[in-house]
Design a protein around this motif. Structure first.
Motif, PDB file in Angstrom:
ATOM      1  N   VAL A   1       5.637 -16.322  -6.468  1.00  0.00           N
ATOM      2  CA  VAL A   1       6.685 -16.730  -5.537  1.00  0.00           C
ATOM      3  C   VAL A   1       7.862 -15.776  -5.743  1.00  0.00           C
ATOM      4  O   VAL A   1       8.544 -15.838  -6.766  1.00  0.00           O
ATOM      5  N   LEU A   2       8.063 -14.887  -4.790  1.00  0.00           N
ATOM      6  CA  LEU A   2       9.145 -13.903  -4.881  1.00  0.00           C
ATOM      7  C   LEU A   2      10.297 -14.345  -3.992  1.00  0.00           C
ATOM      8  O   LEU A   2      10.148 -14.453  -2.770  1.00  0.00           O
ATOM      9  N   PHE A   3      11.457 -14.594  -4.599  1.00  0.00           N
ATOM     10  CA  PHE A   3      12.654 -14.981  -3.863  1.00  0.00           C
ATOM     11  C   PHE A   3      13.441 -13.725  -3.505  1.00  0.00           C
ATOM     12  O   PHE A   3      13.711 -12.882  -4.365  1.00  0.00           O
ATOM     13  N   CYS A   4      13.801 -13.614  -2.259  1.00  0.00           N
ATOM     14  CA  CYS A   4      14.660 -12.522  -1.781  1.00  0.00           C
ATOM     15  C   CYS A   4      15.921 -13.190  -1.226  1.00  0.00           C
ATOM     16  O   CYS A   4      15.902 -13.770  -0.135  1.00  0.00           O
ATOM     17  N   VAL A   5      17.021 -13.124  -1.978  1.00  0.00           N
ATOM     18  CA  VAL A   5      18.183 -13.980  -1.725  1.00  0.00           C
ATOM     19  C   VAL A   5      19.382 -13.166  -1.255  1.00  0.00           C
ATOM     20  O   VAL A   5      19.783 -12.187  -1.905  1.00  0.00           O
ATOM     21  N   ASP A   6      19.942 -13.589  -0.163  1.00  0.00           N
ATOM     22  CA  ASP A   6      21.177 -13.015   0.372  1.00  0.00           C
ATOM     23  C   ASP A   6      22.350 -13.493  -0.478  1.00  0.00           C
ATOM     24  O   ASP A   6      22.602 -14.687  -0.593  1.00  0.00           O
TER      25      ASP A   6
ATOM     26  N   LEU B   1      16.366  -5.857  -8.060  1.00  0.00           N
ATOM     27  CA  LEU B   1      15.368  -6.740  -8.655  1.00  0.00           C
ATOM     28  C   LEU B   1      16.019  -7.375  -9.882  1.00  0.00           C
ATOM     29  O   LEU B   1      16.034  -6.802 -10.965  1.00  0.00           O
ATOM     30  N   VAL B   2      16.562  -8.565  -9.714  1.00  0.00           N
ATOM     31  CA  VAL B   2      17.284  -9.247 -10.790  1.00  0.00           C
ATOM     32  C   VAL B   2      16.321  -9.742 -11.859  1.00  0.00           C
ATOM     33  O   VAL B   2      16.624  -9.718 -13.046  1.00  0.00           O
ATOM     34  N   LEU B   3      15.143 -10.175 -11.440  1.00  0.00           N
ATOM     35  CA  LEU B   3      14.145 -10.692 -12.384  1.00  0.00           C
ATOM     36  C   LEU B   3      12.760 -10.240 -11.946  1.00  0.00           C
ATOM     37  O   LEU B   3      12.255 -10.690 -10.923  1.00  0.00           O
TER      38      LEU B   3
ATOM     39  N   LEU C   1      12.835 -12.510  -8.602  1.00  0.00           N
ATOM     40  CA  LEU C   1      14.084 -12.701  -7.866  1.00  0.00           C
ATOM     41  C   LEU C   1      14.673 -11.358  -7.468  1.00  0.00           C
ATOM     42  O   LEU C   1      14.981 -10.522  -8.317  1.00  0.00           O
ATOM     43  N   VAL C   2      14.795 -11.149  -6.153  1.00  0.00           N
ATOM     44  CA  VAL C   2      15.474  -9.981  -5.575  1.00  0.00           C
ATOM     45  C   VAL C   2      16.727 -10.483  -4.880  1.00  0.00           C
ATOM     46  O   VAL C   2      16.681 -11.479  -4.153  1.00  0.00           O
TER      47      VAL C   2
END
Length: 704
Positions: free
Chosen positions: A513-518, A562-564, A552-553
């Protein structure tokens, strides 16, 4: 057989060595889980433990290591004559690989004899081999959940029941279960954590002198293992003798009623769930007393036991840090029962350390009072407040958005010079289940449909040498038409290797599950960012329960980051999320392209794990030339890769532009407003659409 690094030569980590010794003195404690960062010699000390345990007597030729003194042996190789020959052998250390199948662990049908002689004979697995020994699972947090459950059940009951492939067998399986794990690679579920009797945290020593001693001993061992091992031979023998004496003494240790009441007070004070904590603490305290040569349990024994048995049972969700408030422990126990001086171990001072983390024989005594020289574990909370977090069955609706400023007002945060803001998430809720489309073949989990080694049997296939349980009926059916051609006249069926069929099973897999967060300024409105973080935290908790990997992006200003990198450790992801600031322009295209890059790398690294991309945004693109056009191009590129995507629309308020919905269309993704991520919110929404309330209903409610 290669020499093992001596147990009494490891430097530091007194708690780990003490926990291992206590559970070998009293296997009923239930095993040890060792948590620690990489490079802390967790595996070294576990492998060294077997060498210092007293040898055992077994019935010669028995595959299940039956004790000759056992009046009711539980061995399929029995019954045994009263004068059956015996032999003495060292305790076995059986290692269970992460990729082991259920057949390998439990045992299964002896395939060669089943095919050649038509006999259904049981072939023992790793549990049978580990009986009266040590079963070691490195990276136990990466082991499939159903295998961990199986191991813990066998360890708790002391036997293994096998009902599979036409075989029905029960055999003894009493062993010391030791699991090691690096928390950065993911956590065990709290239900599984509770099943381990003791848990210890290990870390590399911070003192330069201790670190230098670790290196000195390791290099000395690597240069001349035989000479190094001889230096610690006396300490190893002394440790073996002391363990043997404690094993004989443990049955004579008295657990007085007042001490038992004190154990109950401790467990109640720390609000642990269930009664397993009380039982394990009592057994550990008895073992600790025997280890120190006492025949009565003291307060010091209870303190030492509580420090090992309770910290991991206080966790309510994966975001809580394990730990124990030792000041509270001292307040409950009091100091009215000081520990007497334990007997001095034999072996001299040179046996006081070990190679990366495990104390020596003598240094185990430093923990006799249950405190030692360590700094207490704080037990602080991680990103979410566990006291208000719901359990698997509980849930709460996301916060209301009433009164929030219109979306275009919030977008003013995109203006340069606006200060960054950081907002905490609220209590997570149970989210709707989002799955990857189609049927995969990844690791067993709890999210998407897949063909796995566990699950319901839906058919059979040719065996190609891979894993899988034998489908006996289909194997016989495949061989039956060829019996005449193979010359069979009577007796058993004649089989060929290409007759073999294994079951195909449909279950569920885990995903990435890859989160791409604004994280731009348009998200900086306090209520909006709070709602978004709560939704992500809820999805992270859901990913933890479903055994997913998470990444987490984030994108803000003029770049994406790429934070994590993808990991199983959702608590690290939650920590990064907590510290995530918001502010600046919105480089949406850069965020989507960075997500595409991460997914491309992960597809090469682990092609069986299918991804689920979760894009959290209001759909705005405000940085760079042709920002909107570039964002649409990047979205179309992602859609072309076939990745299953979800757009969580963070736009709230009465005035909405609908940009996130447009983005979801280009991505071919499911579009979900942030206030509908909650399973409760979704249920309410559907109910209201199916059963709309009339004005009269509303006014009646108001009158009530």
């Amino acid at each position: 057989m290669p020499l093992q690094f001596p147990f009494s030569a490891v430097v530091g980590s007194d708690d780990m060595a003490l926990a291992l010794v206590l559970t070998t003195i009293s296997p009923g404690v239930g095993g040890v889980l060792v948590r620690g960062e990489k490079g802390t010699a967790k595996s070294t000390i576990v492998r060294a433990l077997a060498a210092v345990l007293p040898p055992i007597d077994v019935i010669a030729g028995d595959r299940f290591s039956t004790d000759p003194r056992d009046p009711t042996p539980l061995s399929p190789d029995g019954p045994f004559a009263a004068d059956a020959p015996t032999e003495t052998r060292p305790v076995r250390l059986v290692e269970l690989p992460v990729g082991a199948t259920e057949d390998r662990v439990l045992g299964s049908l002896h395939l060669e004899r089943a095919l050649s002689e038509g006999k259904a004979e049981y072939e023992p697995g790793l549990l049978a081999r580990a009986h009266r020994g040590i079963l070691y699972v490195d990276e136990v947090n990466l082991l499939q959940d159903h295998l961990v459950d199986l191991l813990l059940d066998a360890a708790a009951m002391g036997r293994s029941n096998v009902e599979r492939d036409g075989v029905s067998v029960e055999h003894a399986a009493r062993f010391v279960l030791v699991g090691t794990m690096n928390p950065e690679e993911g956590e065990l579920r709290p239900q599984l954590l509770d099943r381990f009797g003791l848990t210890v945290e290990v870390a590399a020593p911070r003192d330069p002198a201790s670190r230098a001693e670790v290196v000195r001993r390791r290099m000395s061992y690597d240069t001349d293992p035989e000479s190094f091992t001889r230096q610690y031979a006396e300490s190893e023998r002394a440790l073996t003798d002391r363990i043997q004496a404690a094993q004989k003494l443990v049955a004579e240790v008295e657990l007085r009623d007042d001490v038992l009441l004190k154990i109950a007070e401790v467990c109640a004070a720390f609000e642990v769930d269930g009664m397993r904590a009380d039982i394990v603490t009592a057994r550990t305290a008895v073992a600790h007393a025997a280890w120190h040569g006492r025949t009565s349990v003291t307060t010091a024994d209870v303190r030492a036991a509580a420090r090992l048995a309770l910290p991991h049972r206080r966790r309510r969700n994966p975001f809580d840090a394990p730990g124990l408030d030792e000041e509270l422990l001292d307040q409950v126990l009091g100091d009215d029962d000081p520990a007497p001086e334990p007997p001095e171990p034999q072996g001299g001072s040179e046996g006081e350390g070990t190679e990366g983390e495990g104390p020596a024989d003598g240094r185990l005594d430093t923990d006799q009072d249950g405190s030692g020289d360590r700094e207490p574990t704080s037990g602080t909370q991680s990103p979410s407040d566990s006291s208000s977090s719901p359990s698997d069955g509980g849930e709460s609706a996301p916060p209301s958005t009433a009164g929030e400023a219109p979306a275009d007002a919030a977008a003013a945060g995109d203006a340069p010079g606006r200060p960054d803001t950081t907002v905490d998430a609220r209590t997570p809720y149970r989210p709707k289940l989002f799955t990857v489309q189609g049927t995969g073949e990844g690791e067993a989990g709890r999210r998407s449909r897949a063909m796995t080694e566990s699950g319901r049997r839906i058919g059979s296939r040719h065996s190609t040498g891979g894993a899988g349980s034998i489908h006996v009926a289909e194997t016989v059916r495949a061989a039956a038409p060829h019996q005449l051609a193979r010359g069979r006249t009577s007796g058993s069926l004649l089989f060929r290797p290409d007759d073999l069929r294994v079951a195909t099973r449909e279950g569920q897999e885990s995903n990435l599950v890859l989160f791409c967060v604004d994280a731009s300024g348009s998200m900086a409105a306090r209520r909006r960012m709070e709602q978004v973080k709560t939704a992500i935290l809820s999805l992270l908790l859901d990913a933890y329960r479903r055994r997913d990997q998470v990444g987490l992006v984030t994108f803000r200003g003029d770049r994406a980051e790429l934070v994590l990198p993808p990991t199983r450790s959702v608590d690290i992801a939650a920590t990064r999320l907590e510290a995530l600031p918001a502010g600046g322009r919105t480089p949406l295209a850069e965020g989507l392209l960075e997500a595409a890059r991460v997914l491309r790398v992960e597809r090469v690294r682990d092609p069986r794990r299918r991804p689920l991309l979760v894009v959290v945004t209001d759909g705005r693109a405000t940085w760079g030339p042709d920002a909107v056009a570039r964002a649409r191009t990047a979205a179309a590129h992602l859609a072309g890769t076939g990745v299953t995507s979800l757009v969580v629309d963070s736009e709230t308020g009465s005035f909405r532009l609908g940009l996130a919905r447009d983005l979801a269309g280009v991505l071919r993704a499911e579009h979900v407003p942030v206030d509908e991520v909650s399973a409760t919110g979704l249920t309410t929404l559907v109910h209201d659409r199916v059963h709309p309330r009339t004005t009269a209903d509303t006014s009646t409610e108001g009158a009530a």
